[in-house]
Each structure stands twice: as structure tokens, then as C-alpha cells.
Design an enzyme around this catalytic site. Structure first.
Site, PDB file in Angstrom:
ATOM      1  N   LYS A  55      45.074  31.460  43.147  1.00 43.11           N
ATOM      2  CA  LYS A  55      44.737  32.864  43.420  1.00 43.11           C
ATOM      3  C   LYS A  55      44.986  33.187  44.884  1.00 43.11           C
ATOM      4  O   LYS A  55      45.529  34.238  45.217  1.00 43.11           O
ATOM      5  CB  LYS A  55      43.267  33.131  43.057  1.00 43.11           C
ATOM      6  CG  LYS A  55      43.005  33.165  41.553  1.00 43.11           C
ATOM      7  CD  LYS A  55      41.520  33.140  41.233  1.00 43.11           C
ATOM      8  CE  LYS A  55      41.280  32.986  39.731  1.00 43.11           C
ATOM      9  NZ  LYS A  55      39.879  32.788  39.378  1.00 43.11           N
ATOM     10  N   GLN A  99      34.117  31.875  41.650  1.00 41.49           N
ATOM     11  CA  GLN A  99      34.741  31.118  40.557  1.00 41.49           C
ATOM     12  C   GLN A  99      33.667  30.564  39.622  1.00 41.49           C
ATOM     13  O   GLN A  99      32.687  29.967  40.063  1.00 41.49           O
ATOM     14  CB  GLN A  99      35.598  29.977  41.141  1.00 41.49           C
ATOM     15  CG  GLN A  99      36.388  29.198  40.108  1.00 41.49           C
ATOM     16  CD  GLN A  99      37.453  30.017  39.377  1.00 41.49           C
ATOM     17  OE1 GLN A  99      38.000  30.974  39.909  1.00 41.49           O
ATOM     18  NE2 GLN A  99      37.726  29.655  38.144  1.00 41.49           N
ATOM     19  N   ASP A 122      36.433  40.794  39.653  1.00 39.99           N
ATOM     20  CA  ASP A 122      36.407  40.166  38.325  1.00 39.99           C
ATOM     21  C   ASP A 122      35.949  41.172  37.263  1.00 39.99           C
ATOM     22  O   ASP A 122      36.134  40.935  36.069  1.00 39.99           O
ATOM     23  CB  ASP A 122      35.417  38.992  38.306  1.00 39.99           C
ATOM     24  CG  ASP A 122      36.094  37.644  38.549  1.00 39.99           C
ATOM     25  OD1 ASP A 122      37.232  37.473  38.088  1.00 39.99           O
ATOM     26  OD2 ASP A 122      35.461  36.776  39.170  1.00 39.99           O
TER      27      ASP A 122
HETATM   28  N1  GUN Z   1      36.533  31.086  35.297  1.00 42.62           N
HETATM   29  C1  GUN Z   1      37.361  31.200  34.226  1.00 42.62           C
HETATM   30  N2  GUN Z   1      37.931  32.414  34.201  1.00 42.62           N
HETATM   31  C2  GUN Z   1      37.475  33.080  35.283  1.00 42.62           C
HETATM   32  C3  GUN Z   1      37.710  34.381  35.796  1.00 42.62           C
HETATM   33  O1  GUN Z   1      38.460  35.195  35.251  1.00 42.62           O
HETATM   34  N3  GUN Z   1      37.042  34.690  36.941  1.00 42.62           N
HETATM   35  C4  GUN Z   1      36.209  33.815  37.561  1.00 42.62           C
HETATM   36  N4  GUN Z   1      35.593  34.212  38.668  1.00 42.62           N
HETATM   37  N5  GUN Z   1      35.961  32.609  37.100  1.00 42.62           N
HETATM   38  C5  GUN Z   1      36.600  32.239  35.971  1.00 42.62           C
END
Ligand code: GUN
Length: 295
Positions: A55, A99, A122
Site C-alpha cells: 500500500k 491494518q 477503509d
Molecule cells: N485486512 C484485510 N483486508 C483489509 C482492509 O481492506 N483494510 C484493512 N485495514 N485491513 C485489512
């Protein structure tokens, strides 16, 4: 026999990333603003570290400033909340991403709801969830939005379609159902307690599979012509003794039955990151009352 179209999520994501990069240049030229994204990683789960690194790299490639906060597994909820409070008032940061999963001793929703909703890229904050379901202006979760973009590319109209979402997670299934409902689909959410899952799936004009169960959906569960978006990604043993990545849908069996299907890998994965960058750009505009680019 019907020819099944392969939906190229990688190509679509590359296009979106290029659009985000161009819009970031325009934002900087017009108002001097450089969007910033901060990823917060608690602990050292190897998969999460890779996701966060990817990311960050993608953000930097589009002219978005990438920040990362790494905290040890032993971090307390109070310490994490203090970091969120600091990021909420940091004007260089337009997007905050914590995350998931978090260590077991920390309640994830409490942390997510501490994020300034205008920086919740998110789309997991209760305010953004509520706005998504009630038709307001929300930051929308990245993976389901990426699925919707691909569906819109393939299908001239979603209105009236029977859409089945397999999986009811907060990250994918539930927001996907909200997005499809907003497109006027007839939406069914299927989950582990659902009865006669194959029969429900056979009604689907649109199937979004997001349960993480390798090749659970067989070819004879598909209605001819269905558009399949496969969010699942699992590593399984391959015939040659190596391993391979597969989705929730048996891809080979879907050939000649589905109208179109996303591959795994190369389908939804790249779209998720591209949509995160898009959300960061949107947040940078909205927070300052600037009109948003239409991307
Ligand atoms: N863990 C798995 N998918 C995601 C996501 O889309 N965002 C975040 N922050 N954590 C994740």
C-alpha cells in the site's frame, strides 16, 4: 459453448492508479495540497507487513505521501488510541488505515471508531457504514468498491439483477450488499448458516464470492451467463508438488458457463489498493471543501 470473458482487474486498477496520479498532480498545482496516507501496523504478522508495504509503495507511485507507524504486538489499546488521536489532527495525513487483524487484546471497532471519519479511507467507521447504507456521502470500503467498478465495466445496467453475495464480513460482504442494493439489484447475502447454498447461487445474475474457502463454488452452482467476481484468495497444494493461489470459485469449471469472471490472482487484489488511493485522494479534497475529481 458460451465464451467466458476474463475480467482483467490488473488493467482496470492500473488505469485507476494513473487517474489518481493525474488528479494528485492537479490538486498540488491548484491548491498546493499533497495527499497523505498513514498505515498503522500493530505486531509483525508477515502477511499484514506485505500488505502495508505494498500500500505504501502504491501510494508513493501516485504522488501520495506515505507514512507508516509500526507498533509492537504488546501495544495497549490506549497507546493505539493515542496514536490515532495524533494522526487525526495531523494535517499532512488525509487517510488513516489501521491494518487488520489487530492483536486479540484490542477491540478493532473501538479503534476504527476513534479515527476521524473524514480520514477513514477503509470506510469501516460506523459513520461511513451508516452513510453507505442510507445513501449519504461516505468513504466506501475499498474491496467492494473495486468489485462494483468491475461489474459496472462488464454490465450495461445492474438494476433489477439478482445479485448474490457469498460471505457476510464487515470488510467485504456487508458493504458489497449495500453497494449492490444502491444499484437497484435484488440482493441476497449468503453465509455459513444459509441452507441450500447451491440453489441460491444458481439464481444469481451477479455473484460476488468472499469467503476465503478455496474453490468452494463449483461450476454447476452457476447460472449460465452469470458475472462472477471472486474476492477469495487461498493458497493450495498444486499437482506438481508446488502451491498455487485460487479463489472461492472453481475457475476452470466456470469456463463456458459464466459470462465473465475475475481471475485469482489478477482480479480484485489490485483493485483494492487502487481504490484505497482513490479514497485518499477523495478524502484530501473533501476535508478541504474542494470539489472532487470524478474518478
Ligand atoms: N485486512 C484485510 N483486508 C483489509 C482492509 O481492506 N483494510 C484493512 N485495514 N485491513 C485489512
Amino acid at each position: 459453448m458460451l465464451e467466458t470473458k476474463r475480467i482483467d482487474g490488473k488493467a482496470r486498477a492500473d488505469r485507476l492508479v494513473a487517474e489518481v496520479a493525474a488528479a494528485a498532480v492537479a490538486l498540488k498545482a491548484g491548491s498546493g495540497v499533497v495527499p497523505g496516507l498513514c498505515a498503522v501496523l500493530v505486531g509483525s504478522d508477515p502477511a499484514s507487513r506485505i500488505y502495508v508495504r505494498n500500500k505504501g509503495k502504491a501510494a508513493a507511485s501516485t504522488g501520495i505521501t506515505s507514512f507508516q507507524e509500526n507498533l509492537p504486538e504488546t501495544t495497549s489499546a490506549a497507546e493505539l488510541l493515542a496514536l490515532i488521536a495524533k494522526l487525526n489532527v495531523d494535517d499532512r495525513v488525509d487517510g488513516i488505515l489501521v491494518q487488520l487483524p489487530l492483536p486479540k487484546h484490542i477491540d478493532p471497532q473501538r479503534v476504527i471508531d476513534a479515527i476521524d471519519p473524514s480520514k477513514d479511507v477503509d470506510g469501516f467507521h460506523a459513520q461511513n457504514i451508516g452513510r453507505l447504507w442510507s445513501g449519504g456521502k461516505a468513504l466506501v470500503p475499498c474491496t467492494p468498491y473495486g468489485c462494483l467498478m468491475l461489474l459496472r465495466d462488464v454490465l450495461p445496467s445492474l438494476a433489477g439483477a439478482e445479485a448474490v453475495v457469498l460471505g457476510r464480513s464487515n470488510i467485504v460482504g456487508k458493504p458489497m450488499a449495500a453497494l449492490l442494493l444502491a444499484e437497484n439489484c435484488t440482493v441476497t447475502l449468503v453465509h455459513s448458516k444459509s441452507r441450500n447454498i447451491p440453489a441460491i447461487l444458481r439464481r444469481a445474475d451477479i455473484l460476488v464470492a468472499a469467503v476465503g474457502r478455496p474453490e468452494m463454488v463449483r461450476g454447476d452452482w452457476l447460472k449460465p451467463g452469470v458475472t462472477v467476481v471472486d474476492v477469495g484468495i487461498s493458497r493450495i497444494a498444486a499437482a506438481d508438488g508446488k502451491s498455487k493461489l485460487v479463489g472461492d470459485v472453481a475457475f476452470a469449471e466456470a469456463q463456458g458457463i459464466a459470462g465473465a469472471i475475475t481471475p485469482v490472482p489478477g482480479g480484485i487484489g489490485p483493485m483494492t489498493i487502487a481504490c484505497l488511493l482513490r479514497n485518499t485522494l477523495i478524502a484530501a479534497h473533501r476535508r478541504r471543501g474542494l470539489s472532487e475529481p470524478a474518478i
